[in-house]
Scaffold this motif. Structure first.
Motif, mmCIF file in Angstrom:
data_model
loop_
_atom_site.group_PDB
_atom_site.id
_atom_site.type_symbol
_atom_site.label_atom_id
_atom_site.label_comp_id
_atom_site.label_asym_id
_atom_site.label_seq_id
_atom_site.Cartn_x
_atom_site.Cartn_y
_atom_site.Cartn_z
ATOM 1 N N GLU A 132 15.355 -3.264 14.156
ATOM 2 C CA GLU A 132 15.015 -4.109 13.010
ATOM 3 C C GLU A 132 16.053 -4.032 11.897
ATOM 4 O O GLU A 132 16.329 -5.035 11.233
ATOM 5 C CB GLU A 132 13.644 -3.703 12.444
ATOM 6 N N THR A 133 16.617 -2.852 11.664
ATOM 7 C CA THR A 133 17.442 -2.651 10.467
ATOM 8 C C THR A 133 18.926 -2.440 10.737
ATOM 9 O O THR A 133 19.747 -2.689 9.851
ATOM 10 C CB THR A 133 16.934 -1.434 9.683
ATOM 11 N N MET B 59 -0.369 3.451 16.052
ATOM 12 C CA MET B 59 0.321 3.993 14.884
ATOM 13 C C MET B 59 0.395 2.937 13.792
ATOM 14 O O MET B 59 0.562 1.758 14.083
ATOM 15 C CB MET B 59 1.749 4.426 15.246
ATOM 16 N N ARG B 60 0.251 3.371 12.537
ATOM 17 C CA ARG B 60 0.459 2.491 11.400
ATOM 18 C C ARG B 60 1.836 2.768 10.820
ATOM 19 O O ARG B 60 2.313 3.901 10.816
ATOM 20 C CB ARG B 60 -0.596 2.731 10.320
ATOM 21 N N ALA B 61 2.459 1.719 10.289
ATOM 22 C CA ALA B 61 3.791 1.876 9.713
ATOM 23 C C ALA B 61 3.976 0.883 8.580
ATOM 24 O O ALA B 61 3.364 -0.189 8.570
ATOM 25 C CB ALA B 61 4.864 1.673 10.775
ATOM 26 N N ARG B 62 4.830 1.258 7.625
ATOM 27 C CA ARG B 62 5.161 0.369 6.511
ATOM 28 C C ARG B 62 6.668 0.464 6.274
ATOM 29 O O ARG B 62 7.171 1.516 5.863
ATOM 30 C CB ARG B 62 4.384 0.754 5.258
ATOM 31 N N LEU B 63 7.382 -0.612 6.533
ATOM 32 C CA LEU B 63 8.845 -0.644 6.421
ATOM 33 C C LEU B 63 9.255 -1.315 5.118
ATOM 34 O O LEU B 63 8.785 -2.411 4.800
ATOM 35 C CB LEU B 63 9.440 -1.400 7.612
ATOM 36 N N THR B 64 10.147 -0.650 4.371
ATOM 37 C CA THR B 64 10.716 -1.212 3.143
ATOM 38 C C THR B 64 12.227 -1.018 3.199
ATOM 39 O O THR B 64 12.691 0.116 3.352
ATOM 40 C CB THR B 64 10.162 -0.513 1.894
ATOM 41 N N VAL B 65 12.959 -2.115 3.070
ATOM 42 C CA VAL B 65 14.421 -2.039 3.119
ATOM 43 C C VAL B 65 14.989 -2.784 1.913
ATOM 44 O O VAL B 65 14.906 -4.009 1.847
ATOM 45 C CB VAL B 65 14.991 -2.646 4.417
ATOM 46 N N PRO B 66 15.548 -2.061 0.932
ATOM 47 C CA PRO B 66 16.127 -2.734 -0.228
ATOM 48 C C PRO B 66 17.439 -3.428 0.133
ATOM 49 O O PRO B 66 18.038 -3.156 1.181
ATOM 50 C CB PRO B 66 16.367 -1.589 -1.210
ATOM 51 N N VAL C 14 7.337 9.488 -2.893
ATOM 52 C CA VAL C 14 8.644 9.903 -2.354
ATOM 53 C C VAL C 14 9.380 8.703 -1.770
ATOM 54 O O VAL C 14 10.575 8.506 -2.010
ATOM 55 C CB VAL C 14 8.458 11.014 -1.291
ATOM 56 N N ALA C 15 8.671 7.861 -1.016
ATOM 57 C CA ALA C 15 9.299 6.678 -0.429
ATOM 58 C C ALA C 15 9.828 5.750 -1.507
ATOM 59 O O ALA C 15 10.942 5.205 -1.396
ATOM 60 C CB ALA C 15 8.297 5.939 0.459
ATOM 61 N N ALA C 16 9.067 5.550 -2.582
ATOM 62 C CA ALA C 16 9.495 4.656 -3.656
ATOM 63 C C ALA C 16 10.773 5.169 -4.321
ATOM 64 O O ALA C 16 11.684 4.383 -4.650
ATOM 65 C CB ALA C 16 8.385 4.508 -4.687
ATOM 66 N N LEU C 17 10.860 6.474 -4.518
ATOM 67 C CA LEU C 17 12.059 7.042 -5.137
ATOM 68 C C LEU C 17 13.266 6.933 -4.213
ATOM 69 O O LEU C 17 14.394 6.703 -4.667
ATOM 70 C CB LEU C 17 11.798 8.493 -5.527
ATOM 71 N N LEU C 18 13.054 7.086 -2.917
ATOM 72 C CA LEU C 18 14.156 6.925 -1.969
ATOM 73 C C LEU C 18 14.636 5.476 -1.928
ATOM 74 O O LEU C 18 15.845 5.208 -1.851
ATOM 75 C CB LEU C 18 13.727 7.386 -0.577
ATOM 76 N N VAL C 19 13.703 4.528 -1.995
ATOM 77 C CA VAL C 19 14.079 3.106 -2.031
ATOM 78 C C VAL C 19 14.893 2.824 -3.292
ATOM 79 O O VAL C 19 15.897 2.099 -3.250
ATOM 80 C CB VAL C 19 12.826 2.210 -1.966
ATOM 81 N N ARG C 20 14.477 3.400 -4.414
ATOM 82 C CA ARG C 20 15.209 3.209 -5.661
ATOM 83 C C ARG C 20 16.643 3.720 -5.539
ATOM 84 O O ARG C 20 17.563 3.206 -6.184
ATOM 85 C CB ARG C 20 14.493 3.926 -6.808
ATOM 86 N N ALA C 21 16.837 4.741 -4.701
ATOM 87 C CA ALA C 21 18.169 5.308 -4.500
ATOM 88 C C ALA C 21 18.994 4.544 -3.476
ATOM 89 O O ALA C 21 20.121 4.929 -3.167
ATOM 90 C CB ALA C 21 18.044 6.766 -4.059
ATOM 91 N N GLY C 22 18.438 3.453 -2.939
ATOM 92 C CA GLY C 22 19.201 2.624 -2.014
ATOM 93 C C GLY C 22 18.949 2.890 -0.553
ATOM 94 O O GLY C 22 19.694 2.398 0.304
ATOM 95 N N LEU C 23 17.912 3.651 -0.238
ATOM 96 C CA LEU C 23 17.575 3.955 1.148
ATOM 97 C C LEU C 23 16.375 3.133 1.592
ATOM 98 O O LEU C 23 15.413 2.956 0.831
ATOM 99 C CB LEU C 23 17.249 5.436 1.294
ATOM 100 N N GLY C 24 16.408 2.629 2.824
ATOM 101 C CA GLY C 24 15.228 2.032 3.405
ATOM 102 C C GLY C 24 14.261 3.135 3.809
ATOM 103 O O GLY C 24 14.663 4.281 4.035
ATOM 104 N N THR C 25 12.978 2.810 3.875
ATOM 105 C CA THR C 25 11.980 3.796 4.289
ATOM 106 C C THR C 25 11.017 3.179 5.292
ATOM 107 O O THR C 25 10.698 1.996 5.230
ATOM 108 C CB THR C 25 11.166 4.330 3.090
ATOM 109 N N LEU C 26 10.578 4.003 6.214
ATOM 110 C CA LEU C 26 9.519 3.645 7.149
ATOM 111 C C LEU C 26 8.435 4.704 7.056
ATOM 112 O O LEU C 26 8.616 5.828 7.523
ATOM 113 C CB LEU C 26 10.046 3.552 8.580
#
Length: 205
Positions: free
Chosen positions: A85-86, A1-8, A37-49
């Motif tokens: 991780e988070t 599986m591939r994954a990309r984690l972003t946590v503001p 969609v992930a970028a907008l969720l990060v902007r709203a303060g949510l981490g995304t995977l």
């Protein structure tokens, strides 16, 4: 599986955006719609995977992306890793067959706070699973995607939890429809935030 984690900084929750079918070679990590969609969720303060439940190689077997039990098992494994991780509360965002996998996964994980299906196939989850889902569930579907809209409504009829079918006016298949991406992100952000038990972040969009 591939994954990309972003946590503001000061993230108050984590949304796992799962993709199950790799139609046309698209993946969650590469698809412009999922990344928007992930970028907008990060902007709203949510981490995304961003998470691909099926590799491009596996997608050549047209049966495997529809093995919902297998996809749910992979989703649960990724969720355990992300929690370690988070240490954040988790919600699911599933498109394609991953929408069904998310519903199957929550049946065995009472810690998931919310589920969002994005033009997905929740009807592929077992009826007994749909009837047992306890997690607030939002199903977002384009108004012009009539077949998928019908299937989402059929799945919703099995559910006894808090749920909503959100019809996006004028939209076709989402999140592939560029006009629908921001609206899907807004709806997902509002739904997830409302059910995380945390303070609301910056409005999405």
């Amino acid at each position: 599986m591939r994954a990309r984690l972003t946590v503001p900084d000061a993230a108050y929750g984590l949304v796992v955006l799962a993709h199950g079918d790799c139609v046309g070679g698209a993946t969650a990590c590469d698809c412009p719609g999922h990344r928007r969609v992930a970028a907008l969720l990060v902007r709203a303060g949510l981490g995304t995977l961003l998470l691909d439940l099926v590799t491009r190689e596996e997608a050549r077997d047209r049966h495997l992306p529809f093995d919902i039990v297998l996809l749910a098992r992979r989703l649960r494994a990724a969720t355990r890793w992300a929690r370690d991780e988070t240490r954040l509360p988790v919600a699911y965002f599933g498109s394609g067959t991953a929408a069904a996998a998310a519903l199957e996964a929550v049946a065995l994980d009472p810690g998931i706070r919310a589920v969002v299906g994005c033009g997905g196939r929740p009807d592929l989850a077992r009826p007994a699973t749909l009837a047992a889902v306890h997690v607030p569930t939002l199903l977002a579907v384009g108004a012009r995607d009539t077949r998928i809209l019908c299937l989402n409504r059929l799945a919703a009829d099995w559910m006894h939890c808090e749920h909503r079918v959100a019809v996006l006016p004028g939209a076709g298949s989402v999140p592939e429809d560029p006009a629908a991406r921001d609206e899907v992100a807004r709806l997902a952000g509002e739904w997830v935030t409302a059910h995380l038990g945390a303070a609301r972040g910056t409005p999405v969009g």
